[in-house]
Design a protein around this motif. Structure first.
Motif, PDB file in Angstrom:
ATOM      1  N   GLU A 509       0.832  -1.208   0.000  1.00 53.17           N
ATOM      2  CA  GLU A 509       0.000   0.000   0.000  1.00 53.17           C
ATOM      3  C   GLU A 509       0.866   1.257   0.000  1.00 53.17           C
ATOM      4  O   GLU A 509       0.587   2.218  -0.721  1.00 53.17           O
ATOM      5  CB  GLU A 509      -0.914  -0.013   1.233  1.00 53.17           C
ATOM      6  N   MET A 521      -4.448   8.357 -12.143  1.00 52.69           N
ATOM      7  CA  MET A 521      -5.341   7.398 -11.512  1.00 52.69           C
ATOM      8  C   MET A 521      -6.620   8.079 -11.063  1.00 52.69           C
ATOM      9  O   MET A 521      -6.629   9.253 -10.675  1.00 52.69           O
ATOM     10  CB  MET A 521      -4.656   6.765 -10.299  1.00 52.69           C
ATOM     11  N   MET A 522      -7.721   7.325 -11.124  1.00 51.99           N
ATOM     12  CA  MET A 522      -8.998   7.771 -10.593  1.00 51.99           C
ATOM     13  C   MET A 522      -9.330   6.928  -9.367  1.00 51.99           C
ATOM     14  O   MET A 522      -8.752   5.860  -9.153  1.00 51.99           O
ATOM     15  CB  MET A 522     -10.097   7.618 -11.649  1.00 51.99           C
ATOM     16  N   GLU A 523     -10.239   7.408  -8.568  1.00 52.36           N
ATOM     17  CA  GLU A 523     -10.656   6.638  -7.404  1.00 52.36           C
ATOM     18  C   GLU A 523     -11.267   5.313  -7.851  1.00 52.36           C
ATOM     19  O   GLU A 523     -12.140   5.279  -8.707  1.00 52.36           O
ATOM     20  CB  GLU A 523     -11.667   7.432  -6.584  1.00 52.36           C
ATOM     21  N   GLY A 524     -10.797   4.236  -7.279  1.00 50.30           N
ATOM     22  CA  GLY A 524     -11.286   2.915  -7.657  1.00 50.30           C
ATOM     23  C   GLY A 524     -10.455   2.227  -8.715  1.00 50.30           C
ATOM     24  O   GLY A 524     -10.729   1.086  -9.082  1.00 50.30           O
ATOM     25  N   ASP A 525      -9.414   2.902  -9.222  1.00 49.16           N
ATOM     26  CA  ASP A 525      -8.581   2.299 -10.263  1.00 49.16           C
ATOM     27  C   ASP A 525      -7.633   1.237  -9.705  1.00 49.16           C
ATOM     28  O   ASP A 525      -7.188   0.351 -10.432  1.00 49.16           O
ATOM     29  CB  ASP A 525      -7.751   3.373 -10.978  1.00 49.16           C
ATOM     30  N   VAL A 526      -7.277   1.338  -8.420  1.00 52.59           N
ATOM     31  CA  VAL A 526      -6.324   0.403  -7.822  1.00 52.59           C
ATOM     32  C   VAL A 526      -6.980  -0.958  -7.628  1.00 52.59           C
ATOM     33  O   VAL A 526      -8.095  -1.054  -7.103  1.00 52.59           O
ATOM     34  CB  VAL A 526      -5.808   0.939  -6.469  1.00 52.59           C
ATOM     35  N   ARG A 528      -6.888  -4.324  -5.674  1.00 50.69           N
ATOM     36  CA  ARG A 528      -6.343  -4.914  -4.455  1.00 50.69           C
ATOM     37  C   ARG A 528      -6.566  -6.427  -4.442  1.00 50.69           C
ATOM     38  O   ARG A 528      -7.603  -6.909  -4.884  1.00 50.69           O
ATOM     39  CB  ARG A 528      -6.972  -4.273  -3.220  1.00 50.69           C
ATOM     40  N   ARG A 573      -4.815  -2.082 -13.775  1.00 49.77           N
ATOM     41  CA  ARG A 573      -5.663  -1.066 -13.162  1.00 49.77           C
ATOM     42  C   ARG A 573      -7.105  -1.253 -13.612  1.00 49.77           C
ATOM     43  O   ARG A 573      -7.377  -1.908 -14.617  1.00 49.77           O
ATOM     44  CB  ARG A 573      -5.175   0.338 -13.530  1.00 49.77           C
ATOM     45  N   GLY A 577     -12.132   4.336 -12.981  1.00 47.42           N
ATOM     46  CA  GLY A 577     -12.573   4.284 -11.594  1.00 47.42           C
ATOM     47  C   GLY A 577     -13.315   3.025 -11.231  1.00 47.42           C
ATOM     48  O   GLY A 577     -14.189   3.022 -10.374  1.00 47.42           O
TER      49      GLY A 577
END
Length: 789
Positions: A509, A521-526, A528, A573, A577
């Motif tokens: 992280e 990057m947009m929110e939610g692109d990562v 996990r 990715r 998002g």
């Protein structure tokens, strides 16, 4: 999986076979040998010696000077610091030349001005398990002068990688069966212990999950005394790297590694009523033997009692509350067959992995359930126990027909039918009257003709199969072109002094702060990982740069002064998002920091800067104009788009100085990430190399003053716009600024360029050079704020 050769020798005769021969047999049969460790005393020069005299060292309070008898004509003098011996004891003596490890050989030395001709040794110093502090005291009847290794057993540990389709090899019995087949050696079979079985009464086992547990057996054994295991059992477990616990736990571990069938023992007094084999309830709490807490789902199979408490996570791990302890006097011994898919699903979801789950999820031998229980019962020395069973064992694998015509065609008639059938027989298959082959329960991976052909080929040996076909021409594919382009990029980067890295595709992280994705990057692109193996491997990397930064940190802490790294690989990715489909793309990342050249008396150290990075990018794509266009990025000190002509191919940046300090990097760190798909197209695009000039050229200089914030790309754009046919090349030769404003305004800079003019078809006259230069100056004069000096 660890295999002890001493243990394996109880299943077949290995006399006359060297370690290398056995290793080669396993390797060529498809079992990878990952390591070989020899246990025991390593040298013949470690001999039995008797201490004849021990006097205080004249120059050291804690040392003594001993005279020892090693079976030589004269006593040997050795300085020793141990305190647990007395004169007359027999101890190991390492003579000069005794090699205790790859990097340590005993020699003669002088200790505090007293000569010492060898070393008296402790147990752990000569490869034996750690004993009492001090020297290893040998038996009084040990012959003086003989190698100590003759007094102790030695062993060899093989670390083997077993493929998922061969669960039958996950035991010493299975490996022995395999090796006996390869060596054409009979197995040393022992009569299997008998077991008394009966159908379970409902007050003993309640069976509620036949789909995930087709067969379950349990044996109650009373008057059990939990104590230390006998020496032979301790030796067996320690030979494969297991730590002995107590006699009950050790017996179940021994049976697992002997037969491949996992067992589990419950403390019978902690079980309320009957055992219940059932699916867990949603959210049911379970505390495993390793004291970790888990919330279960309805997909998990548990063994519980009538009170509802989960005693074990079936096939994976026992429960903490029902474990066997020193106070246990009665046990319930479980031996069962569980459906592999269910065990695999539970093990992955809970991140619980054990020797049991490793075998069950690959498919244990159904016919080994009761024999394994019988062996454990015999070792516990309770022959009167009765085993309760419930359910039905899975049916034996269906017979498979071997197509002999296809087999001989495949192997080029390199093996006879009789030899092929002999191999199948040695593997445990039985030929039926109709010609089909009956498959043993431990080989459920054999379901087709080609499976039998593969087994015959594997045992026969691929080196015995003749080669019949030469390579045939295959048209170049897109994959071939991409590979060739990648190799060209690697070769160019290596020629430029960069080293290739290969880092793992999972990052932590905290490494997200180093990412340099081609698109923000947009929110939610990562992406996990749902059940990461560790915190360091929790995220699918959206950029390769974090891995290079971590590599740079490790190298810098090893005192590396120049860091020039690159890596090619895949990034991951969620596009948009997380609203669109996951995307994978190939990238090339670069990192440079520190000195540009090795330290030398002839040149001063110069740390790499942005221009060195641009030079690498330019050399990587000859024939293309590389430029850097400033671009804001939040997590870096400066950033720019990398352009090849008008096409954006990547991102360039310098890390934040605070991040550089946190990584113990004393110089600026420059990184770049490029779109590998675009690079491949540019690298394969043909470009013409100009002929060497036949006519002389001439240079002209121009000194200019302009706003300090004007980038060099503005000058380059103006020169390109001029389209002067005689202009061959140009270079910036000096840049001058003055923060004080005394020599030039603080918000201005002075730069000088050198221009080379030439005509490829003739020798130019002076006025032609002057006219071409004048055209360039007129174009540059149109740049806003530019004046000539």
């Amino acid at each position: 999986m660890n295999i002890s050769l001493n243990w394996l020798s109880t299943h077949l005769d290995l006399s006359g076979k060297s370690i290398s021969e056995i290793s080669d047999l396993f390797t060529f049969a498809g079992v990878e040998v990952e390591g070989i460790v020899t246990k025991g005393i390593p040298s013949d020069k470690i001999v039995v010696a008797q201490i004849k005299e021990a006097i205080p060292h004249p120059n050291a309070d804690k040392l003594k000077v001993t005279q020892v008898d090693c079976g030589e004509p004269q006593l040997r003098q050795i300085v020793c610091g141990a305190k647990n011996y007395k004169v007359g004891d027999k101890v190991p003596c390492c003579l000069p030349g005794a090699k205790l490890s790859e990097s340590f050989t005993i020699g003669e030395t002088v200790m505090r001005k007293v000569e010492s001709k060898g070393m008296l040794a402790a147990a752990e110093e000569i490869g034996l398990p750690k004993g009492e502090d001090g020297l290893l005291i040998l038996p009084e009847d040990a012959p003086i002068g003989v190698p100590v290794k003759t007094l102790f057993d030695s062993d060899t540990l093989l670390e083997l990688e077993v493929t998922p389709n061969r669960p039958d090899l996950l035991s010493h019995a299975g490996m022995g069966r395999e090796l006996a087949t390869l060596l054409k050696t009979p197995l040393l079979t022992e009569k299997s212990p008998e077991i008394s079985t009966s159908e379970a009464a409902s007050d003993f086992i309640k069976f509620e999950a036949p789909e995930t547990c087709p067969f379950y057996s349990a044996t109650r054994i009373d008057d059990v005394k939990v104590t230390d295991s006998p020496a032979w059992l301790v030796e067996r477990l320690e030979s494969i790297g297991l730590r002995p616990i107590n006699n009950i736990a050790d017996i179940t571990n021994y049976v697992l590694h002997e037969t491949g069938q996992p067992l589990h023992a419950f403390d019978a007094d902690k079980v309320s009523g009957a055992l219940v084999i059932r699916q867990a309830t949603e959210g049911e709490a379970f505390k495993a033997l390793d004291e970790t807490e888990h919330s279960l789902t309805t997909d998990d199979l548990v063994i519980s009692d009538e009170s509802g408490a989960a005693l074990a996570l079936a096939g994976v791990m026992g429960g903490y509350d029902s474990r066997v302890t020193e106070s246990t006097t009665s046990i319930l011994l479980e031996s069962a067959y569980f459906t592999p898919s269910g065990i695999r699903r539970t093990s992955r979801r809970t991140a619980l992995s054990s020797d049991s789950s490793y075998r069950f999820e690959r498919g244990a031998d159904p016919q080994a359930v009761l024999p394994a229980a019988a062996l454990a019962i015999k070792l516990i020395e309770d022959t009167a126990a009765e085993t309760k069973t419930t359910g039905t064992l899975p049916a034996a694998p269906a017979p498979v027909t071997l197509d002999l015509e296809r087999l001989h065609h495949l192997l080029g008639n390199s093996i006879s039918t009789e030899a092929a059938e002999e191999i199948l027989t040695r593997l445990g298959l039985n030929k039926q009257a109709d010609g089909a082959w009956e498959i043993p329960s431990f080989r459920q991976d054999l379901t087709r003709h080609i499976d039998l052909a593969e087994e015959i080929t594997r045992v026969h040996g691929l080196d015995n199969v003749p080669s019949r076909l030469r390579a045939t021409f295959v048209p170049t594919s897109d994959t071939d072109a991409a590979y060739d382009a990648d190799m060209i990029l690697r070769q160019r980067l290596a020629a430029l002094g960069l080293y290739e890295c290969q880092t793992i595709k999972l990052i932590a992280e905290n490494q997200l702060q180093d990412i340099l994705p081609l698109r923000p990057m947009m929110e939610g692109d990562v992406i996990r990982v749902k059940s990461p193996l560790s915190e360091d491997h929790a995220i699918m990397r959206p950029s390769i740069v974090p891995g290079l930064v971590a590599s740079a940190e490790r190298n810098a802490r090893q005192q590396a002064k120049s860091l020039r790294l690159f890596e090619m690989g895949r990034t991951f990715r969620n596009a948009g998002g997380g609203k669109a489909k996951d995307q994978e793309s190939d990238s090339l990342a670069l990192l440079i920091s520190g000195n540009t050249a090795p330290t030398s008396w002839s040149a001063k150290d110069r740390p790499a800067d942005i221009y060195d990075a641009k030079a690498i990018l330019s050399a990587l794509l000859p024939g293309h104009t590389i430029s850097l266009k400033p671009k804001d990025r939040d997590n870096v000190a400066l950033a720019a788009e990398i352009k090849a002509g008008d096409q954006t191919i990547g991102i360039f940046a310098r890390l934040q100085p605070s991040r550089e300090r946190a990584l113990d990097l004393s110089n600026a760190v420059f990184v770049a990430e490029l779109d590998l798909a675009k690079l491949r197209k540019l690298i394969t695009k043909k470009f013409e190399v100009a002929d060497l000039p036949q006519f002389p050229g001439s240079t002209r200089d121009a000194a200019m003053e302009l706003d300090i914030t004007t980038p060099n790309s503005t000058i380059e754009a103006a020169l390109a716009k001029a389209k002067e046919p005689l202009l061959v090349s140009y270079d910036c030769v000096s840049v001058f600024t003055d923060e004080t404003g005394e020599k030039i305004a603080a918000d201005r800079k002075s730069i000088a360029y050198r221009f080379l003019y030439r005509d490829a078809s003739k020798t130019l006259k002076q006025k032609e050079f002057d006219q071409a230069h004048q055209n360039i100056l007129e174009t540059l004069g149109k740049v806003q704020g530019l004046t000539f000096r």
